[in-house]
Design a protein around this motif. Structure first.
Motif, PDB file in Angstrom:
ATOM      1  N   ALA A 120      34.703  52.561  38.692  1.00 26.99           N
ATOM      2  CA  ALA A 120      34.852  52.835  37.161  1.00 26.99           C
ATOM      3  C   ALA A 120      33.628  52.753  36.324  1.00 26.99           C
ATOM      4  N   ARG A 121      32.632  51.898  36.647  1.00 16.43           N
ATOM      5  CA  ARG A 121      31.765  51.583  35.880  1.00 16.43           C
ATOM      6  C   ARG A 121      30.634  52.749  36.084  1.00 16.43           C
ATOM      7  N   LYS A 122      30.717  53.209  37.400  1.00 21.43           N
ATOM      8  CA  LYS A 122      29.990  54.491  37.729  1.00 21.43           C
ATOM      9  C   LYS A 122      30.371  55.848  36.951  1.00 21.43           C
ATOM     10  N   GLY A 123      31.727  55.573  36.618  1.00 20.64           N
ATOM     11  CA  GLY A 123      32.328  56.921  36.043  1.00 20.64           C
ATOM     12  C   GLY A 123      32.967  57.887  36.945  1.00 20.64           C
ATOM     13  N   GLU A 124      33.072  57.134  38.130  1.00 18.88           N
ATOM     14  CA  GLU A 124      33.599  58.120  39.175  1.00 18.88           C
ATOM     15  C   GLU A 124      35.054  58.446  38.785  1.00 18.88           C
ATOM     16  N   ARG A 125      35.575  59.688  39.306  1.00 20.04           N
ATOM     17  CA  ARG A 125      36.761  60.149  39.205  1.00 20.04           C
ATOM     18  C   ARG A 125      37.533  60.899  40.212  1.00 20.04           C
ATOM     19  N   PHE A 126      38.590  60.570  40.573  1.00 17.06           N
ATOM     20  CA  PHE A 126      39.302  61.170  41.702  1.00 17.06           C
ATOM     21  C   PHE A 126      40.466  61.941  41.462  1.00 17.06           C
ATOM     22  N   ASP A 127      41.004  63.101  42.199  1.00 20.20           N
ATOM     23  CA  ASP A 127      42.250  63.606  42.049  1.00 20.20           C
ATOM     24  C   ASP A 127      43.453  63.436  43.208  1.00 20.20           C
ATOM     25  N   PHE A 128      43.112  62.317  43.976  1.00 17.55           N
ATOM     26  CA  PHE A 128      44.178  61.945  44.792  1.00 17.55           C
ATOM     27  C   PHE A 128      43.936  60.646  45.162  1.00 17.55           C
ATOM     28  N   PHE A 129      45.089  59.718  45.338  1.00 14.99           N
ATOM     29  CA  PHE A 129      44.615  58.474  45.682  1.00 14.99           C
ATOM     30  C   PHE A 129      46.007  58.143  46.791  1.00 14.99           C
ATOM     31  N   PHE A 130      45.475  57.130  47.645  1.00 13.09           N
ATOM     32  CA  PHE A 130      46.505  56.453  48.548  1.00 13.09           C
ATOM     33  C   PHE A 130      46.360  55.208  48.825  1.00 13.09           C
ATOM     34  N   ILE A 131      47.404  54.404  48.290  1.00 12.55           N
ATOM     35  CA  ILE A 131      47.263  53.103  48.293  1.00 12.55           C
ATOM     36  C   ILE A 131      48.067  52.372  49.483  1.00 12.55           C
ATOM     37  N   ASP A 132      47.250  51.595  50.302  1.00 11.54           N
ATOM     38  CA  ASP A 132      48.033  51.194  51.717  1.00 11.54           C
ATOM     39  C   ASP A 132      47.292  49.890  52.156  1.00 11.54           C
ATOM     40  N   ALA A 133      47.129  48.904  51.127  1.00 15.48           N
ATOM     41  CA  ALA A 133      46.428  47.799  51.386  1.00 15.48           C
ATOM     42  C   ALA A 133      47.333  46.644  50.942  1.00 15.48           C
ATOM     43  N   ASP A 134      46.684  45.422  50.626  1.00 13.26           N
ATOM     44  CA  ASP A 134      47.573  44.116  50.271  1.00 13.26           C
ATOM     45  C   ASP A 134      48.601  44.281  49.306  1.00 13.26           C
ATOM     46  N   LYS A 135      49.698  43.966  49.901  1.00 13.94           N
ATOM     47  CA  LYS A 135      51.124  44.458  48.960  1.00 13.94           C
ATOM     48  C   LYS A 135      51.101  43.690  47.529  1.00 13.94           C
ATOM     49  N   PRO A 136      50.660  42.381  47.429  1.00 18.62           N
ATOM     50  CA  PRO A 136      50.957  41.580  46.137  1.00 18.62           C
ATOM     51  C   PRO A 136      49.734  42.321  45.289  1.00 18.62           C
ATOM     52  N   ASN A 137      48.575  42.771  45.595  1.00 20.87           N
ATOM     53  CA  ASN A 137      47.796  43.585  44.643  1.00 20.87           C
ATOM     54  C   ASN A 137      48.473  44.972  44.157  1.00 20.87           C
ATOM     55  N   TYR A 138      49.316  45.594  44.747  1.00 23.11           N
ATOM     56  CA  TYR A 138      49.851  47.007  44.525  1.00 23.11           C
ATOM     57  C   TYR A 138      49.580  47.385  42.948  1.00 23.11           C
ATOM     58  N   ILE A 139      50.436  46.526  42.055  1.00 21.97           N
ATOM     59  CA  ILE A 139      50.489  46.750  40.599  1.00 21.97           C
ATOM     60  C   ILE A 139      48.978  46.665  39.764  1.00 21.97           C
ATOM     61  N   ASN A 140      48.250  45.722  40.428  1.00 29.83           N
ATOM     62  CA  ASN A 140      46.697  46.061  39.984  1.00 29.83           C
ATOM     63  C   ASN A 140      46.073  47.207  40.505  1.00 29.83           C
ATOM     64  N   TYR A 141      46.291  47.605  41.759  1.00 31.75           N
ATOM     65  CA  TYR A 141      45.720  48.853  42.344  1.00 31.75           C
ATOM     66  C   TYR A 141      46.205  50.044  41.390  1.00 31.75           C
ATOM     67  N   LEU A 142      47.359  50.094  41.046  1.00 32.76           N
ATOM     68  CA  LEU A 142      47.898  51.107  40.547  1.00 32.76           C
ATOM     69  C   LEU A 142      47.263  51.324  39.141  1.00 32.76           C
ATOM     70  N   GLU A 143      47.028  50.269  38.280  1.00 36.25           N
ATOM     71  CA  GLU A 143      46.331  50.256  37.221  1.00 36.25           C
ATOM     72  C   GLU A 143      44.944  50.716  37.283  1.00 36.25           C
ATOM     73  N   LYS A 144      44.123  50.273  38.273  1.00 36.99           N
ATOM     74  CA  LYS A 144      42.796  50.647  38.552  1.00 36.99           C
ATOM     75  C   LYS A 144      42.884  51.942  38.770  1.00 36.99           C
ATOM     76  N   VAL A 145      43.699  52.732  39.786  1.00 39.97           N
ATOM     77  CA  VAL A 145      43.473  54.110  40.039  1.00 39.97           C
ATOM     78  C   VAL A 145      43.911  55.001  38.862  1.00 39.97           C
ATOM     79  N   ILE A 146      44.879  54.607  38.047  1.00 36.16           N
ATOM     80  CA  ILE A 146      45.211  55.520  36.888  1.00 36.16           C
ATOM     81  C   ILE A 146      43.819  55.613  35.993  1.00 36.16           C
TER      82      ILE A 146
END
Length: 212
Positions: A120-146
């Motif tokens: 995010a600090r580098k200004g990177e942007r993506f047009d597709f995401f796949f979340i498949d990691a530690d489940k307790p962080n899923y909501i945190n990951y969602l905010e970051k990828v948005i």
């Protein structure tokens, strides 16, 4: 289930590289938690149909889903895969190289939340995401990828049924509890248009709305 086996036999066909990953995980005493072939094919199709060029994956393991995603991209496309374990990332990189996709994939090893902040600090942007990691962080990951998403980007997430655990309200362990919250959020978040596909262990598919 007959339906699952039928779909897998027709639509989830694997080549030798993909077939070799499960035995390789076993030999290295790594968890057998790669997505099933039909989910891999679905990710491939979603990335292909969306015209994705830059993919961010959270959770590489042996590179199984990484290969499906990288194969969906144009030659100039790129997958950035976040993996906390160097051992897993090394095996994933080995498999990606076997698939002839080394130039399309970059692995970032370390805590995913820290890697997401760095991107995010580098200004990177993506047009597709796949979340498949530690489940307790899923909501945190969602905010970051948005935050990292281009308008109209596709966000996918695996294991949203938790092998049936989400249906037992008495099960308040961190993973099923967080995934229930995650499912509620993607269903109701005004920034997203979403659906939960009854494939594999539950695959969430979201589209980030364009800002008006």
């Amino acid at each position: 289930m007959r339906e699952r086996e039928y779909v897998r036999s027709l639509f989830g066909k694997e080549d030798d590289v993909l077939k070799s990953i499960a035995p390789g995980l076993e030999e290295r005493d790594m968890p057998q938690i790669s997505v099933p072939p039909e989910v891999g094919k679905t990710l491939y199709l979603l990335a292909k149909m969306s015209g994705a060029k830059r993919v961010l994956e959270i959770g590489a393991l042996g590179g199984y889903s990484t290969i499906w995603l990288a194969r969906a991209l144009p030659e100039s496309g790129k997958v950035v895969s976040l993996e906390i374990s160097q051992k897993h990332a090394d095996f994933a990189a080995e498999n990606v190289a076997k698939a002839g996709l080394k130039e399309r994939v970059t692995f970032l090893v370390g805590d995913a939340m820290q890697s997401l902040d760095t991107l995010a600090r580098k200004g990177e942007r993506f047009d597709f995401f796949f979340i498949d990691a530690d489940k307790p962080n899923y909501i945190n990951y969602l905010e970051k990828v948005i935050q990292l998403s281009e308008p109209g980007a596709v966000i996918t997430a695996d294991n949203l049924f938790q092998h049936g655990r989400i249906f037992d309200d008495q099960d308040q362990a961190p993973s099923p509890r967080t995934i229930r919250q995650f499912n509620e959020q993607i269903a109701n978040d005004p920034r997203l248009e979403s659906m939960l596909l009854t494939i594999g262990d539950g695959l969430g598919v979201c589209r980030v709305k364009e800002k008006k």
